[in-house]
Design a protein around this motif. Structure first.
Motif, PDB file in Angstrom:
ATOM      1  N   ALA A  98      13.320  11.046  -7.593  1.00  0.00           N
ATOM      2  CA  ALA A  98      11.932  11.101  -7.137  1.00  0.00           C
ATOM      3  C   ALA A  98      11.281   9.725  -7.315  1.00  0.00           C
ATOM      4  CB  ALA A  98      11.158  12.147  -7.933  1.00  0.00           C
ATOM      5  N   PRO A  99      10.426   9.309  -6.391  1.00  0.00           N
ATOM      6  CA  PRO A  99       9.773   8.010  -6.541  1.00  0.00           C
ATOM      7  C   PRO A  99       9.076   7.830  -7.885  1.00  0.00           C
ATOM      8  CG  PRO A  99       9.399   8.864  -4.344  1.00  0.00           C
ATOM      9  CD  PRO A  99      10.081   9.956  -5.114  1.00  0.00           C
ATOM     10  N   ALA A 100       8.467   8.908  -8.398  1.00  0.00           N
ATOM     11  CA  ALA A 100       7.767   8.805  -9.679  1.00  0.00           C
ATOM     12  C   ALA A 100       8.720   8.562 -10.844  1.00  0.00           C
ATOM     13  CB  ALA A 100       6.955  10.070  -9.930  1.00  0.00           C
ATOM     14  N   ASP A 101      10.009   8.827 -10.628  1.00  0.00           N
ATOM     15  CA  ASP A 101      10.995   8.641 -11.698  1.00  0.00           C
ATOM     16  C   ASP A 101      11.687   7.289 -11.632  1.00  0.00           C
ATOM     17  OD1 ASP A 101      10.468  11.172 -12.676  1.00  0.00           O
ATOM     18  OD2 ASP A 101      12.009  12.119 -11.423  1.00  0.00           O
ATOM     19  N   ILE A 102      11.297   6.432 -10.718  1.00  0.00           N
ATOM     20  CA  ILE A 102      11.917   5.103 -10.618  1.00  0.00           C
ATOM     21  C   ILE A 102      11.363   4.131 -11.658  1.00  0.00           C
ATOM     22  CG2 ILE A 102      12.214   3.071  -9.133  1.00  0.00           C
ATOM     23  CD1 ILE A 102      12.406   4.957  -6.735  1.00  0.00           C
ATOM     24  N   PRO A 103      10.036   4.005 -11.839  1.00  0.00           N
ATOM     25  CA  PRO A 103       9.523   3.072 -12.851  1.00  0.00           C
ATOM     26  C   PRO A 103       9.870   3.520 -14.267  1.00  0.00           C
ATOM     27  CG  PRO A 103       7.822   3.646 -11.246  1.00  0.00           C
ATOM     28  CD  PRO A 103       8.946   4.610 -11.059  1.00  0.00           C
ATOM     29  N   GLY A 104       9.993   2.536 -15.169  1.00  0.00           N
ATOM     30  CA  GLY A 104      10.249   2.810 -16.572  1.00  0.00           C
ATOM     31  C   GLY A 104       8.980   2.726 -17.391  1.00  0.00           C
ATOM     32  N   GLY A 158      12.367  17.084   0.799  1.00  0.00           N
ATOM     33  CA  GLY A 158      11.639  16.954   2.049  1.00  0.00           C
ATOM     34  C   GLY A 158      11.714  15.578   2.675  1.00  0.00           C
ATOM     35  N   GLY A 159      12.835  14.881   2.503  1.00  0.00           N
ATOM     36  CA  GLY A 159      13.002  13.565   3.104  1.00  0.00           C
ATOM     37  C   GLY A 159      12.444  12.425   2.279  1.00  0.00           C
ATOM     38  N   ILE A 160      11.806  12.743   1.146  1.00  0.00           N
ATOM     39  CA  ILE A 160      11.241  11.699   0.286  1.00  0.00           C
ATOM     40  C   ILE A 160      12.345  10.841  -0.316  1.00  0.00           C
ATOM     41  CG2 ILE A 160       9.900  11.268  -1.812  1.00  0.00           C
ATOM     42  CD1 ILE A 160       8.233  12.176   0.528  1.00  0.00           C
ATOM     43  N   GLY A 161      13.544  11.419  -0.498  1.00  0.00           N
ATOM     44  CA  GLY A 161      14.655  10.661  -1.069  1.00  0.00           C
ATOM     45  C   GLY A 161      14.995   9.426  -0.253  1.00  0.00           C
ATOM     46  N   GLY A 162      14.822   9.518   1.077  1.00  0.00           N
ATOM     47  CA  GLY A 162      15.063   8.350   1.911  1.00  0.00           C
ATOM     48  C   GLY A 162      14.095   7.227   1.608  1.00  0.00           C
ATOM     49  N   LEU A 163      12.856   7.578   1.262  1.00  0.00           N
ATOM     50  CA  LEU A 163      11.875   6.569   0.885  1.00  0.00           C
ATOM     51  C   LEU A 163      12.223   5.947  -0.463  1.00  0.00           C
ATOM     52  CD1 LEU A 163       8.578   8.330   2.038  1.00  0.00           C
ATOM     53  CD2 LEU A 163       9.901   6.560   3.217  1.00  0.00           C
ATOM     54  N   SER A 164      12.824   6.724  -1.353  1.00  0.00           N
ATOM     55  CA  SER A 164      13.297   6.161  -2.624  1.00  0.00           C
ATOM     56  C   SER A 164      14.376   5.116  -2.378  1.00  0.00           C
ATOM     57  CB  SER A 164      13.845   7.273  -3.529  1.00  0.00           C
ATOM     58  OG  SER A 164      12.826   8.148  -3.937  1.00  0.00           O
ATOM     59  N   ALA A 165      15.225   5.361  -1.367  1.00  0.00           N
ATOM     60  CA  ALA A 165      16.257   4.381  -1.013  1.00  0.00           C
ATOM     61  C   ALA A 165      15.622   3.092  -0.513  1.00  0.00           C
ATOM     62  CB  ALA A 165      17.196   4.966   0.036  1.00  0.00           C
ATOM     63  N   ILE A 166      14.585   3.202   0.320  1.00  0.00           N
ATOM     64  CA  ILE A 166      13.867   2.018   0.804  1.00  0.00           C
ATOM     65  C   ILE A 166      13.216   1.293  -0.372  1.00  0.00           C
ATOM     66  CG2 ILE A 166      11.908   1.234   2.172  1.00  0.00           C
ATOM     67  CD1 ILE A 166      14.244   1.908   3.911  1.00  0.00           C
ATOM     68  N   ALA A 167      12.626   2.061  -1.295  1.00  0.00           N
ATOM     69  CA  ALA A 167      12.012   1.452  -2.479  1.00  0.00           C
ATOM     70  C   ALA A 167      13.040   0.655  -3.276  1.00  0.00           C
ATOM     71  CB  ALA A 167      11.374   2.530  -3.346  1.00  0.00           C
ATOM     72  N   ALA A 168      14.258   1.175  -3.370  1.00  0.00           N
ATOM     73  CA  ALA A 168      15.311   0.456  -4.090  1.00  0.00           C
ATOM     74  C   ALA A 168      15.627  -0.872  -3.420  1.00  0.00           C
ATOM     75  CB  ALA A 168      16.567   1.321  -4.161  1.00  0.00           C
ATOM     76  N   LEU A 169      15.706  -0.881  -2.092  1.00  0.00           N
ATOM     77  CA  LEU A 169      15.955  -2.127  -1.368  1.00  0.00           C
ATOM     78  C   LEU A 169      14.806  -3.115  -1.571  1.00  0.00           C
ATOM     79  CD1 LEU A 169      17.376  -0.651   1.962  1.00  0.00           C
ATOM     80  CD2 LEU A 169      18.631  -2.062   0.323  1.00  0.00           C
ATOM     81  N   ASP A 186       0.829  -1.205   0.000  1.00  0.00           N
ATOM     82  CA  ASP A 186       0.000   0.000   0.000  1.00  0.00           C
ATOM     83  C   ASP A 186       0.864   1.254   0.000  1.00  0.00           C
ATOM     84  OD1 ASP A 186      -2.184  -1.669   0.107  1.00  0.00           O
ATOM     85  OD2 ASP A 186      -2.471  -1.450   2.277  1.00  0.00           O
ATOM     86  N   GLU A 187       1.947   1.222   0.763  1.00  0.00           N
ATOM     87  CA  GLU A 187       2.847   2.375   0.809  1.00  0.00           C
ATOM     88  C   GLU A 187       3.516   2.595  -0.550  1.00  0.00           C
ATOM     89  OE1 GLU A 187       5.543   2.516   4.070  1.00  0.00           O
ATOM     90  OE2 GLU A 187       4.044   1.980   5.552  1.00  0.00           O
ATOM     91  N   LEU A 188       3.892   1.507  -1.229  1.00  0.00           N
ATOM     92  CA  LEU A 188       4.503   1.641  -2.545  1.00  0.00           C
ATOM     93  C   LEU A 188       3.530   2.271  -3.541  1.00  0.00           C
ATOM     94  CD1 LEU A 188       6.415  -1.750  -2.923  1.00  0.00           C
ATOM     95  CD2 LEU A 188       7.435   0.519  -2.769  1.00  0.00           C
ATOM     96  N   GLU A 189       2.275   1.871  -3.465  1.00  0.00           N
ATOM     97  CA  GLU A 189       1.268   2.408  -4.391  1.00  0.00           C
ATOM     98  C   GLU A 189       1.103   3.916  -4.202  1.00  0.00           C
ATOM     99  OE1 GLU A 189      -1.132   2.684  -7.488  1.00  0.00           O
ATOM    100  OE2 GLU A 189      -0.032   0.856  -6.908  1.00  0.00           O
ATOM    101  N   LEU A 190       1.157   4.380  -2.958  1.00  0.00           N
ATOM    102  CA  LEU A 190       1.079   5.811  -2.694  1.00  0.00           C
ATOM    103  C   LEU A 190       2.356   6.524  -3.120  1.00  0.00           C
ATOM    104  CD1 LEU A 190      -0.546   5.696   0.864  1.00  0.00           C
ATOM    105  CD2 LEU A 190      -1.671   6.377  -1.262  1.00  0.00           C
ATOM    106  N   LEU A 191       3.496   5.885  -2.833  1.00  0.00           N
ATOM    107  CA  LEU A 191       4.797   6.513  -3.075  1.00  0.00           C
ATOM    108  C   LEU A 191       5.099   6.695  -4.554  1.00  0.00           C
ATOM    109  CD1 LEU A 191       7.402   7.500  -1.634  1.00  0.00           C
ATOM    110  CD2 LEU A 191       8.291   5.172  -1.884  1.00  0.00           C
ATOM    111  N   ARG A 192       4.637   5.778  -5.389  1.00  0.00           N
ATOM    112  CA  ARG A 192       5.029   5.774  -6.805  1.00  0.00           C
ATOM    113  C   ARG A 192       4.594   7.027  -7.549  1.00  0.00           C
ATOM    114  NH1 ARG A 192       1.022   1.899 -10.278  1.00  0.00           N
ATOM    115  NH2 ARG A 192       2.395   2.720 -11.879  1.00  0.00           N
ATOM    116  N   HIS A 193       3.652   7.780  -7.011  1.00  0.00           N
ATOM    117  CA  HIS A 193       3.149   8.967  -7.693  1.00  0.00           C
ATOM    118  C   HIS A 193       3.785  10.262  -7.193  1.00  0.00           C
ATOM    119  CE1 HIS A 193       0.142   6.410  -9.528  1.00  0.00           C
ATOM    120  NE2 HIS A 193      -0.229   5.984  -8.329  1.00  0.00           N
TER     121      HIS A 193
END
Length: 412
Positions: free
Chosen positions: A311-317, A250-261, A237-244
């Motif tokens: 940015a999380p939105a820039d992770i998916p291709g 504002g600290g969102i970059g840390g969540l991108s690091a978690i998404a990478a893991l 659920d958190e990933l679905e919110l984060l992807r957009h």
């Protein structure tokens, strides 16, 4: 000449044998134990899960001052792919003599540190990139050791040993635990039968999966309880919110690091997902950063020159929608909410009211689900965030008291 040479070799062999016996006797007089023999590399490759490969002295900040002895155990574990691989963990023994039946022990699973080998808590040094994360369980370990309870701390599959880390993959975390228990009890016969599993964040997920009804436990041991500090749940659920989210500020970059893991972890159990990463699932920028998972710990992954700058939105291709759907399916299958708990096993969960990593409503739903199973769940909330919950002044004291009660340890 040949006869004298043969006699000389026999004499040297005899002297060498006597020297070896003398060294062994000295070690016995100092430690009271025989050092763990090291088998050949070929033997290690054939050894089964739970086998001890090597025992060596822990160094630097991996040595909790309250420990009478601190050692790093290299052992064999069953990986998520079904292969038997190397893993490492820390064994901390109390200063007090072992009671009749051996020391009770707690397996403490660490918070997220990263996926690189340098992120292994058994390797922590003052200069370690993730030093605070790698030592965050020390307050709990100290309390347990002072009470005469041994502590085992697995590094987890792929951290501290070759291979990728199956981040948040429940059965991998649980196998890291149970195979370390088997290996440690082989290496140290003074470890007893009774134990509790505990962990923080990712480690809390590992504790709950170890408590699963489907997880086989080491022969001859009795699991007396499981403690999860701020276990992460509903990650899908958190990933679905984060992807957009379109920014890394504002600290969102840390969540991108978690998404990478999370992406790296899911790839270890879904071969099709793993193949898709460089075939349109991820953006070119994200593909370029994949090697960082094996070279940086969490703080480094969150830096602006790594996943933290994306940015999380820039992770998916271009094939991101299908990729994210598959990724979320893996996370739902490995969520603690998917665990059917071992019947009759006491569970304790500690949550942070201000936790942004494991939001309180998600933890409340997890507790409700376990209680609906009929589980005996002790649930406590603390006025703090994700890092604070395991510290002194928060859950450390009450949670350790709960563990000691489960283990039958009386504290004067």
């Amino acid at each position: 000449m040949a006869g004298r040479l043969r006699r000389g070799i026999r004499m040297l062999g005899s002297v060498g044998f006597r020297c070896s016996i003398a060294v062994l006797l000295i070690l016995l007089s100092i430690t009271g134990t025989v050092p763990e023999p090291l088998a050949s590399p070929a033997h290690h490759r054939k050894a089964g899960p739970g086998t001890t490969v090597r025992v060596s002295a822990a160094r630097s900040d991996a040595v909790v001052p309250a420990a009478g002895r601190a050692e790093v155990i290299t052992y064999r574990m069953r990986s998520v792919s079904g292969r038997v691989v190397a893993a490492t963990g820390l064994m901390l023994l109390p200063r007090t003599a072992a009671p009749v039946g051996g020391w009770p022990f707690v397996v403490y699973n660490h918070v997220t540190t990263g996926a690189a080998d340098s992120c292994a808590p058994s390797r922590v040094r003052p200069t370690s990139e993730a030093h605070e994360l790698m030592t965050r369980g020390d307050a709990i370990a100290t309390r347990l050791l002072d009470a005469g309870v041994a502590v085992l701390r697995p590094d987890f599959e792929g951290i501290g040993a070759p291979g990728p880390h199956p981040y948040l993959i429940g059965r991998s975390l649980a196998r890291s635990v149970v195979d370390l228990v088997s290996a440690a009890r082989r290496a140290e016969p003074r470890l007893g039968r009774d134990w509790v599993v505990a962990g923080h964040s990712e480690g809390g997920v590992g504790a709950l999966w170890t408590a699963s009804a489907g997880q086989a436990l080491p022969t001859g041991t009795h699991l007396r309880g499981a403690v999860a500090f701020t276990p992460v749940t509903r990650t899908a659920d958190e990933l679905e919110l984060l992807r957009h989210v379109p920014t890394a500020a504002g600290g969102i970059g840390g969540l991108s690091a978690i998404a990478a893991l999370i992406i790296g972890g899911a790839a270890t159990v879904d071969p099709a997902l793993a193949r898709s990463l460089r075939r349109g699932a991820l953006s070119p920028e994200a593909v370029r950063l994949l090697p960082h998972l094996e070279t940086r710990c969490l703080p480094g992954l969150g830096a602006s020159d790594s996943w933290g700058g994306l940015a999380p939105a820039d992770i998916p291709g271009p094939d991101g929608d299908r990729f994210v759907s598959r990724l979320e399916a893996v996370m739902r299958a490995n969520d603690p909410a998917a665990v059917t708990l071992r019947a009759g096993l006491p569970i304790r969960i500690d949550a942070g009211i201000l936790d942004a990593v494991a939001p309180l409503p998600f933890t409340e739903a997890l507790v409700a689900g376990y209680r609906a199973q009929g589980a005996d769940v002790t649930y406590e909330r603390w006025l703090g965030g994700h890092p604070e919950v395991v510290k002194d002044g928060y859950a450390a004291g009450p949670a350790v008291a709960w563990m000691l009660d489960r283990l039958g340890v009386e504290v004067s």
